[in-house]
Design an enzyme around this catalytic site. Structure first.
Site, PDB file in Angstrom:
ATOM      1  N   CYS A   1       0.806  -1.235   0.000  1.00  0.00           N
ATOM      2  CA  CYS A   1       0.000   0.000   0.000  1.00  0.00           C
ATOM      3  C   CYS A   1       0.836   1.281   0.000  1.00  0.00           C
ATOM      4  O   CYS A   1       0.459   2.252  -0.647  1.00  0.00           O
ATOM      5  CB  CYS A   1      -0.992  -0.019   1.152  1.00  0.00           C
ATOM      6  SG  CYS A   1      -2.170  -1.368   0.984  1.00  0.00           S
TER       7      CYS A   1
ATOM      8  N   HIS B   1      -3.296   7.219   3.160  1.00  0.00           N
ATOM      9  CA  HIS B   1      -3.727   5.980   2.500  1.00  0.00           C
ATOM     10  C   HIS B   1      -5.131   5.638   2.974  1.00  0.00           C
ATOM     11  O   HIS B   1      -5.423   5.666   4.173  1.00  0.00           O
ATOM     12  CB  HIS B   1      -2.742   4.855   2.855  1.00  0.00           C
ATOM     13  CG  HIS B   1      -3.206   3.509   2.433  1.00  0.00           C
ATOM     14  ND1 HIS B   1      -3.742   3.265   1.181  1.00  0.00           N
ATOM     15  CD2 HIS B   1      -3.239   2.318   3.089  1.00  0.00           C
ATOM     16  CE1 HIS B   1      -4.072   1.989   1.096  1.00  0.00           C
ATOM     17  NE2 HIS B   1      -3.782   1.391   2.236  1.00  0.00           N
TER      18      HIS B   1
ATOM     19  N   ASN C   1     -10.100   0.119  -0.186  1.00  0.00           N
ATOM     20  CA  ASN C   1      -8.645   0.235  -0.114  1.00  0.00           C
ATOM     21  C   ASN C   1      -8.064  -0.189  -1.465  1.00  0.00           C
ATOM     22  O   ASN C   1      -8.049  -1.366  -1.797  1.00  0.00           O
ATOM     23  CB  ASN C   1      -8.139  -0.670   1.023  1.00  0.00           C
ATOM     24  CG  ASN C   1      -6.628  -0.671   1.155  1.00  0.00           C
ATOM     25  OD1 ASN C   1      -5.915  -0.208   0.267  1.00  0.00           O
ATOM     26  ND2 ASN C   1      -6.137  -1.205   2.259  1.00  0.00           N
TER      27      ASN C   1
HETATM   28  C1  LIG Z   1     -10.616  -5.656   9.270  1.00  0.00           C
HETATM   29  C2  LIG Z   1     -11.321  -4.729  10.255  1.00  0.00           C
HETATM   30  C3  LIG Z   1     -12.348  -3.876   9.530  1.00  0.00           C
HETATM   31  C4  LIG Z   1     -12.050  -5.615  11.267  1.00  0.00           C
HETATM   32  O1  LIG Z   1     -12.698  -4.783  12.232  1.00  0.00           O
HETATM   33  P1  LIG Z   1     -12.524  -5.091  13.798  1.00  0.00           P
HETATM   34  O2  LIG Z   1     -13.373  -4.136  14.501  1.00  0.00           O
HETATM   35  O3  LIG Z   1     -11.040  -5.044  14.096  1.00  0.00           O
HETATM   36  O4  LIG Z   1     -13.089  -6.528  13.913  1.00  0.00           O
HETATM   37  P2  LIG Z   1     -12.376  -7.889  14.368  1.00  0.00           P
HETATM   38  O5  LIG Z   1     -11.408  -8.342  13.307  1.00  0.00           O
HETATM   39  O6  LIG Z   1     -11.840  -7.752  15.734  1.00  0.00           O
HETATM   40  O7  LIG Z   1     -13.616  -8.843  14.370  1.00  0.00           O
HETATM   41  C5  LIG Z   1     -14.728  -8.626  15.223  1.00  0.00           C
HETATM   42  C6  LIG Z   1     -15.812  -9.600  14.833  1.00  0.00           C
HETATM   43  O8  LIG Z   1     -16.361  -9.210  13.565  1.00  0.00           O
HETATM   44  C7  LIG Z   1     -16.329 -10.328  12.694  1.00  0.00           C
HETATM   45  N1  LIG Z   1     -16.164  -9.868  11.316  1.00  0.00           N
HETATM   46  C8  LIG Z   1     -15.014  -9.687  10.622  1.00  0.00           C
HETATM   47  N2  LIG Z   1     -15.309  -9.264   9.381  1.00  0.00           N
HETATM   48  C9  LIG Z   1     -16.656  -9.158   9.316  1.00  0.00           C
HETATM   49  C10 LIG Z   1     -17.545  -8.759   8.304  1.00  0.00           C
HETATM   50  N3  LIG Z   1     -17.120  -8.370   7.074  1.00  0.00           N
HETATM   51  N4  LIG Z   1     -18.867  -8.743   8.580  1.00  0.00           N
HETATM   52  C11 LIG Z   1     -19.340  -9.114   9.785  1.00  0.00           C
HETATM   53  N5  LIG Z   1     -18.534  -9.511  10.780  1.00  0.00           N
HETATM   54  C12 LIG Z   1     -17.206  -9.531  10.551  1.00  0.00           C
HETATM   55  C13 LIG Z   1     -15.174 -11.173  13.179  1.00  0.00           C
HETATM   56  O9  LIG Z   1     -15.316 -12.513  12.745  1.00  0.00           O
HETATM   57  C14 LIG Z   1     -15.306 -11.031  14.664  1.00  0.00           C
HETATM   58  O10 LIG Z   1     -16.301 -11.881  15.119  1.00  0.00           O
HETATM   59  P3  LIG Z   1     -16.152 -12.615  16.553  1.00  0.00           P
HETATM   60  O11 LIG Z   1     -16.097 -11.519  17.555  1.00  0.00           O
HETATM   61  O12 LIG Z   1     -17.376 -13.440  16.612  1.00  0.00           O
HETATM   62  O13 LIG Z   1     -14.872 -13.390  16.462  1.00  0.00           O
HETATM   63  C15 LIG Z   1     -10.307  -3.813  10.998  1.00  0.00           C
HETATM   64  O14 LIG Z   1      -9.566  -4.563  11.922  1.00  0.00           O
HETATM   65  C16 LIG Z   1      -9.368  -3.124  10.076  1.00  0.00           C
HETATM   66  O15 LIG Z   1      -9.766  -2.339   9.232  1.00  0.00           O
HETATM   67  N6  LIG Z   1      -8.059  -3.352  10.228  1.00  0.00           N
HETATM   68  C17 LIG Z   1      -7.065  -2.737   9.383  1.00  0.00           C
HETATM   69  C18 LIG Z   1      -6.996  -3.473   8.079  1.00  0.00           C
HETATM   70  C19 LIG Z   1      -6.244  -2.727   7.034  1.00  0.00           C
HETATM   71  O16 LIG Z   1      -6.276  -1.534   6.950  1.00  0.00           O
HETATM   72  N7  LIG Z   1      -5.546  -3.491   6.164  1.00  0.00           N
HETATM   73  C20 LIG Z   1      -4.869  -2.981   5.048  1.00  0.00           C
HETATM   74  C21 LIG Z   1      -3.663  -2.238   5.446  1.00  0.00           C
HETATM   75  S1  LIG Z   1      -2.956  -1.497   4.056  1.00  0.00           S
END
Ligand SMILES: CC(C)(COP(=O)(O)OP(=O)(O)OC[C@H]1O[C@@H](n2cnc3c(N)ncnc32)[C@H](O)[C@@H]1OP(=O)(O)O)[C@@H](O)C(=O)NCCC(=O)NCCS
Length: 325
Positions: free
Chosen positions: A114, A252, A282
């Site tokens: 990224c 970003h 993204n």
């Molecule tokens: C991926 C992201 C949106 C997940 O959000 P979060 O609040 O951290 O959620 P978590 O990963 O802790 O998951 C929480 C719950 O939501 C669930 N979940 C994950 N994706 C889901 C979706 N698309 N829809 C519904 N539920 C979802 C998980 O399974 C988890 O369930 P559980 O509590 O029963 O285990 C977030 O962590 C994020 O944006 N991280 C940065 C990623 C990024 O920027 N990557 C690229 C970098 S260049």
């Protein structure tokens, strides 16, 4: 001499995939995705006419048109791409042919996930500042959909495809390129995708999954909300400028909550952090040049504006630049 942007262009794939489209085949919802990421829809390439190389060409042509220059005068093309449709030649060489650049033009790609556009930008600027280039194309192009695992609701909903290009011209009056780049290979395991061509591993269980994006979302989130504000603060101290004087923070576009948390930690009003993540998701290394292009088209980017660009991603890598538009 430092490069100043004289042209911008982008290419956005035609197909739009909404959050509801994901909810039709995954256990997710528009409400969850919007609340956790800020994303409403993303554009996905058709993989036939729209590939990283063809999108890079279209973005480059628009930047050239925007600048009104002769492509024969371009002496360097650097393209950031982590999801190329060709291993060789480089995306930059495909652009070289398509725009009719001369044989005096150097071409290569950078792979820095990224933050790739910012890495390409710093590379181009270093060529210009050492007198080795005068007119350069700096491109970010990605087909994240090539590598997204559409069974993994935690990652696939984040990514979109697209390309953006900036044309930089050497300018004696431009401020030197001021930047910080950082990396942590030790923390790289939370964002990985293995190379698909490993014949010794084709029979391995889950090899297909290993060759798609793997991400520990929460770890990446924590890394971003801690390192991005810190590197921006360090940039302002290193180059002695006041963050309150910055007109725009072009970050970003990975998650609206990461951008909001950065604004809050820096104590800067949120409206100085423009976003397009709601419509594009993204788009990896294409996200910053796509955003710059749309801001210019909307008349929000004006000559002389003070801008901080910052990016982060796989590696882990993160960086920040202070530029004058
Ligand atoms: C991926 C992201 C949106 C997940 O959000 P979060 O609040 O951290 O959620 P978590 O990963 O802790 O998951 C929480 C719950 O939501 C669930 N979940 C994950 N994706 C889901 C979706 N698309 N829809 C519904 N539920 C979802 C998980 O399974 C988890 O369930 P559980 O509590 O029963 O285990 C977030 O962590 C994020 O944006 N991280 C940065 C990623 C990024 O920027 N990557 C690229 C970098 S260049």
């Amino acid at each position: 001499m430092t490069g100043r942007i004289i042209g911008l262009g982008s290419y956005i794939p035609k197909k739009i995939v909404t959050n509801d489209d994901f909810a039709a085949f995954l256990d997710t919802s528009d409400e969850w995705i919007t609340e956790r990421t800020g994303i409403k829809e993303r554009h996905i390439a058709d993989h036939i006419t729209e590939k990283p190389s063809t999108m890079a060409v279209e973005a480059a042509k628009k930047a050239i048109e925007d600048a009104g220059i002769d492509p024969k005068d371009i002496d360097l093309i650097v393209t950031a791409c982590t999801t190329p449709d060709l291993v060789i030649p480089s995306m930059s060489c495909v652009v070289h042919e398509a725009i009719g650049a001369s044989e005096n033009c150097g071409c290569f790609d950078v792979n820095s996930a990224c933050p790739g556009f910012v890495a390409a930008w710093n590379t181009v600027q270093s060529f210009i500042e050492t007198g080795n280039a005068k007119l350069a194309l700096c491109i970010g192009t990605e087909c994240n959909s090539n590598f997204a695992n559409y069974n993994d609701r935690g990652t696939c909903i984040l990514f979109g495809d697209g390309a953006g290009a900036a044309l930089l011209k050497a300018d004696e009056s431009a401020k030197p390129n001021q930047f910080i780049m950082r990396s942590s290979g030790a923390r790289g395991g939370c964002l990985r995708c293995e190379a698909a061509r490993q014949p010794d591993r084709w029979e391995e269980e889950d090899f297909k999954t290993a060759t798609s994006f793997y991400m520990q979302g929460r770890e990446v989130f924590k890394f971003a909300v801690s390192e991005v504000p810190q590197i921006i603060k360090d940039l302002s101290e290193k180059f002695s400028f006041d963050l309150n004087d910055i007109d725009m923070f072009i970050l970003h576009q990975a998650n609206a909550r990461i951008i909001e948390a950065t604004a809050k930690k820096l104590g800067i009003p949120r409206d100085r952090f423009p976003m397009n993540i709601m419509n594009y998701g993204n788009a990896s290394s294409a996200s910053i040049p796509m955003l710059l292009t749309s801001l210019k088209a909307e008349g929000r980017l004006k000559p002389g504006m003070k801008i901080v660009m910052a990016s982060f991603g796989a590696g882990l890598t993160w960086d920040a630049n202070y530029i004058i538009f």
